[in-house]
Design a protein around this motif. Structure first.
Motif, PDB file in Angstrom:
ATOM      1  N   ALA A  20      -3.800  -4.409   3.190  1.00  0.00           N
ATOM      2  CA  ALA A  20      -4.520  -5.401   3.210  1.00  0.00           C
ATOM      3  C   ALA A  20      -4.260  -6.295   2.018  1.00  0.00           C
ATOM      4  CB  ALA A  20      -5.977  -4.924   2.507  1.00  0.00           C
ATOM      5  N   ILE A  21      -3.744  -6.091   0.999  1.00  0.00           N
ATOM      6  CA  ILE A  21      -3.080  -6.944   0.068  1.00  0.00           C
ATOM      7  C   ILE A  21      -2.054  -7.815   0.626  1.00  0.00           C
ATOM      8  CG2 ILE A  21      -2.114  -7.033  -2.445  1.00  0.00           C
ATOM      9  CD1 ILE A  21      -3.507  -4.778  -3.026  1.00  0.00           C
ATOM     10  N   LYS A  22      -0.996  -7.178   1.158  1.00  0.00           N
ATOM     11  CA  LYS A  22       0.119  -7.884   1.801  1.00  0.00           C
ATOM     12  C   LYS A  22      -0.437  -8.800   2.930  1.00  0.00           C
ATOM     13  CE  LYS A  22       4.668  -6.676   3.609  1.00  0.00           C
ATOM     14  NZ  LYS A  22       5.371  -5.284   4.162  1.00  0.00           N
TER      15      LYS A  22
ATOM     16  N   THR B 186      -3.032  -9.476  -9.476  1.00  0.00           N
ATOM     17  CA  THR B 186      -4.304 -10.618  -9.751  1.00  0.00           C
ATOM     18  C   THR B 186      -3.827 -11.703 -10.303  1.00  0.00           C
ATOM     19  OG1 THR B 186      -5.157  -9.602 -11.795  1.00  0.00           O
ATOM     20  CG2 THR B 186      -6.007  -8.587  -9.663  1.00  0.00           C
ATOM     21  N   GLY B 187      -2.995 -11.768 -11.281  1.00  0.00           N
ATOM     22  CA  GLY B 187      -2.574 -12.798 -12.086  1.00  0.00           C
ATOM     23  C   GLY B 187      -3.412 -13.220 -13.521  1.00  0.00           C
TER      24      GLY B 187
ATOM     25  N   HIS C 273      -8.761 -10.038  -5.666  1.00  0.00           N
ATOM     26  CA  HIS C 273      -7.981 -10.950  -6.394  1.00  0.00           C
ATOM     27  C   HIS C 273      -6.679 -10.814  -5.977  1.00  0.00           C
ATOM     28  CE1 HIS C 273     -11.156 -13.330  -8.278  1.00  0.00           C
ATOM     29  NE2 HIS C 273     -11.668 -12.134  -8.894  1.00  0.00           N
ATOM     30  N   ALA C 274      -6.140  -9.576  -6.206  1.00  0.00           N
ATOM     31  CA  ALA C 274      -4.842  -9.272  -5.940  1.00  0.00           C
ATOM     32  C   ALA C 274      -4.242  -9.694  -4.416  1.00  0.00           C
ATOM     33  CB  ALA C 274      -4.360  -7.803  -6.036  1.00  0.00           C
ATOM     34  N   ALA C 275      -5.018  -9.633  -3.433  1.00  0.00           N
ATOM     35  CA  ALA C 275      -4.834 -10.044  -1.953  1.00  0.00           C
ATOM     36  C   ALA C 275      -4.771 -11.737  -2.182  1.00  0.00           C
ATOM     37  CB  ALA C 275      -5.674  -9.699  -0.982  1.00  0.00           C
ATOM     38  N   ASN C 276      -5.491 -12.093  -2.980  1.00  0.00           N
ATOM     39  CA  ASN C 276      -5.337 -13.967  -2.784  1.00  0.00           C
ATOM     40  C   ASN C 276      -4.162 -14.431  -3.580  1.00  0.00           C
ATOM     41  OD1 ASN C 276      -7.730 -14.264  -1.526  1.00  0.00           O
ATOM     42  ND2 ASN C 276      -8.980 -13.981  -3.163  1.00  0.00           N
TER      43      ASN C 276
END
Length: 235
Positions: A201-203, A158-159, A111-114
């Motif tokens: 990966a998140i970036k 993640t929001g 979710h953080a990556a998105n």
């Protein structure tokens, strides 16, 4: 002094429940008997009971008594962990806690990556910079703080406003095992490598890659914990 007596009373009650002196589902002794057992006054005993009722450990049923609830109904993570540490080997407690982390953090990474923002990425990078600086200077507490900050920032990225509330109670339970593993410089190097892969990966907005990177980090964390537990048992 009264607050200290309440704290001591809570600890004695939790230890007595862990040992089976007060079994789950059973009623506690009456007020005076329980106060005598805890070696406190009745008002202090009531504060102990009230505190443990707030944690879901006890249930006060008016007209019937005070009962020890099943551990599955307890709401306070640190109390639950303290009891299980007296029942299970430390290695198994660490394994179960790591399993909880894996369930939450692997999905959170996706979710953080998105959902990550530029500010999230900046803060994650700052956490890793603090981690590296503390590791280089041998500041183990600084390493631990930066490690916790990095993982918490992923949750924020993640929001989802509820994730921090879910994970926060785990921090105290995990603090001891974090300190044990962080003391090993090789563990610090491995953690830094995993953190960088997670951040990459998140970036990049790669949700699957982020989840896989966190999964690998959790695998390594569990391996490091097992090694630390074996060393402690031999020491």
């Amino acid at each position: 002094m009264r607050r200290d007596l309440v704290t001591e009373g809570i600890e004695k009650m939790v230890n007595s429940i862990a040992s089976g002196h007060f079994p789950e589902g059973e009623a506690l002794p009456g007020e005076q008997a329980l106060a005598d057992f805890l070696e406190v006054s009745r008002p202090t005993m009531r504060e102990v009971v009230r505190a443990l009722a707030d944690r879901g450990v006890l249930e006060v049923v008016h007209g019937r008594g005070t009962f020890v609830l099943p551990r599955s109904q307890w709401r306070d993570m640190e109390t639950l962990v303290e009891v299980w540490r007296q029942v299970l080997p430390q290695a198994e407690v660490n394994q179960r806690l790591t399993e909880v982390r894996r369930m939450i953090e692997v999905g959170s990474c996706g979710h953080a990556a998105n959902n990550r923002t530029a500010e999230d990425i900046e803060e994650l990078e700052a956490c890793l910079a603090r981690f590296a600086k503390a590791a280089d200077s041998g500041d183990l507490e600084g390493v631990n703080r930066a490690d916790v900050d990095f993982h918490n920032q992923i949750l924020r990225a993640t929001g989802n406003p509820f994730l921090m509330a879910v994970m926060r109670p785990l921090e105290g339970a995990l603090a001891e095992s974090r300190r044990a593993t962080t003391a090993d410089s090789a563990v610090r190097v491995r953690a830094d490598r995993h953190h960088k892969k997670i951040l990459e990966a998140i970036k990049a907005g790669d949700a699957e890659g982020a989840k896989n990177a966190m999964r690998a980090h959790m695998d390594q964390t569990w391996s490091d914990l097992r090694t630390s537990d074996r060393g402690n048992n031999q020491g």
